[in-house]
Write a protein that holds these residues in place. Sequence first.
Motif, short mmCIF file in Angstrom:
data_model
loop_
_atom_site.label_atom_id
_atom_site.label_comp_id
_atom_site.label_asym_id
_atom_site.label_seq_id
_atom_site.Cartn_x
_atom_site.Cartn_y
_atom_site.Cartn_z
N ARG A 127 0.87 -1.18 0.00
CA ARG A 127 0.00 0.00 0.00
C ARG A 127 0.90 1.22 0.00
NH1 ARG A 127 -4.89 0.09 4.08
NH2 ARG A 127 -5.49 -1.51 2.54
N CYS A 128 0.72 2.07 -1.01
CA CYS A 128 1.65 3.18 -1.23
C CYS A 128 0.93 4.51 -1.28
CB CYS A 128 2.41 2.99 -2.55
SG CYS A 128 3.13 1.35 -2.76
N HIS A 129 1.63 5.56 -0.86
CA HIS A 129 1.14 6.92 -1.03
C HIS A 129 1.16 7.26 -2.52
CE1 HIS A 129 0.91 11.32 -0.74
NE2 HIS A 129 0.41 11.12 0.48
N LEU A 130 0.24 8.11 -2.93
CA LEU A 130 0.16 8.47 -4.36
C LEU A 130 1.47 9.02 -4.90
CD1 LEU A 130 -3.39 10.07 -4.79
CD2 LEU A 130 -2.59 7.85 -5.60
N ASP A 131 2.24 9.69 -4.04
CA ASP A 131 3.51 10.26 -4.49
C ASP A 131 4.54 9.20 -4.87
OD1 ASP A 131 2.50 12.77 -4.12
OD2 ASP A 131 3.46 13.10 -2.17
N ARG A 152 3.98 6.77 -7.00
CA ARG A 152 3.64 6.17 -8.31
C ARG A 152 4.86 6.00 -9.22
NH1 ARG A 152 -1.21 10.17 -9.79
NH2 ARG A 152 0.20 11.48 -8.58
N TRP A 174 -5.62 9.12 -1.25
CA TRP A 174 -4.21 9.32 -1.02
C TRP A 174 -3.36 8.08 -1.25
CZ3 TRP A 174 -2.85 14.07 -1.12
CH2 TRP A 174 -3.69 15.06 -0.59
N HIS A 175 -3.99 6.93 -1.42
CA HIS A 175 -3.21 5.68 -1.47
C HIS A 175 -3.66 4.75 -2.58
CE1 HIS A 175 -2.87 7.08 2.75
NE2 HIS A 175 -1.63 6.63 2.65
N GLU A 218 -2.81 0.42 -4.02
CA GLU A 218 -2.16 -0.85 -3.71
C GLU A 218 -1.66 -1.48 -5.01
OE1 GLU A 218 -4.52 -3.53 -1.41
OE2 GLU A 218 -4.44 -2.28 0.40
N ASP A 240 7.25 5.98 5.84
CA ASP A 240 5.82 5.67 5.96
C ASP A 240 5.07 5.80 4.64
OD1 ASP A 240 5.94 8.38 5.65
OD2 ASP A 240 4.69 8.87 7.40
N MET A 241 5.80 5.95 3.54
CA MET A 241 5.15 6.10 2.23
C MET A 241 4.73 4.74 1.65
SD MET A 241 5.21 9.40 1.67
CE MET A 241 5.24 9.83 -0.08
N LYS A 278 3.62 0.64 2.86
CA LYS A 278 3.31 -0.32 3.91
C LYS A 278 3.10 -1.70 3.29
CE LYS A 278 -0.06 -1.46 7.53
NZ LYS A 278 -1.32 -1.06 8.21
#
Length: 328
Positions: A254-258, A260, A279-280, A282, A302-303, A305
Amino acid sequence: MQSTKVKTLLIYKYLRLYSDENNPLSSHQLIDLLQKDGVICERKSIYADVKALTQIGIEIESVMSPKRGFYLKAREFEPPEVRLLIDAVTSAPFITPKMTRSLTGKLRGLLSENQASSLSSQVFREGVNKCDNENIYDIIDMLDKAISHKRKVSIKYRTRKIDKENKKSFTTKIFVLSPYALIWKDDRYYLVCNKSSHDNLMNLRLDRIRNITVLEDAARPVSECSEYTVFDPADYSSKMFNMFSGSVETVTLRCHLDMREQILDRFGSNVPLVAVDIWHFETNVQVAVSDGFVSWLMQFGDMIKVISPAYLADMVAQKAEKIASVYK
């Protein structure tokens, strides 16, 4: 010197060495160069030689302005291509300083002298971290032959010792291996192989191999120690992190959009990105789970998980706790 036999070849040599689009050689310049090599000729014979060279497929351009003369229009490599190759050689840690100077000199020889001088910024600096294994060429050649003929190899593998006196000393081990591929990864050259006492693949750095012997014994089939029926270097390399070996698993992140661009750059443009919230996202990726992969994940804090497998999430958490404990 028999001028009638060598004059045409000498003209081709001069055009390769001295001519380019901005520096054509006139017939008078070619005559002067020939005279220095002991060949006397008339101006009109120069045109006949140039015509003969073009008839066998050598592209020579005749220009009238701003300078009159001839230049070699087509070369095996253009200046930007040679620059890229020189950059690769100078930055490769597994190529020794001596070999770096030799290779960059040969690469410059693919251009005219004027073109090569324009690459003067591409100078090897002795301070660059380079290996000291002068036998690296022979090692690559012998490993390539062993892989092609599916033969085992015996090698001496050297690693640096650590001691309180900080003396530069090494430990050498002898391995008998089944070699499968040579891979350039993370600016290092690796041998992908199997040690008969193990049922997995291992990665060894080529610059640490000191002696090698190709054996008569047949190499172990790669299917006996990996997921591959026929070894796929590109697929294998894409799943490795810092060339740590590990079991290949499907990992959900699971990743932050930044993140990509980093995810697409690392795993390819076809990797699925599924939105979770505003904001996220997978994604599921195939990777070799290892300490190398854990270290790669942790650089993003934390970007990213790990959602699954659970044991990988535990590995990341435990690594984070160990790092935190060092600073307490």
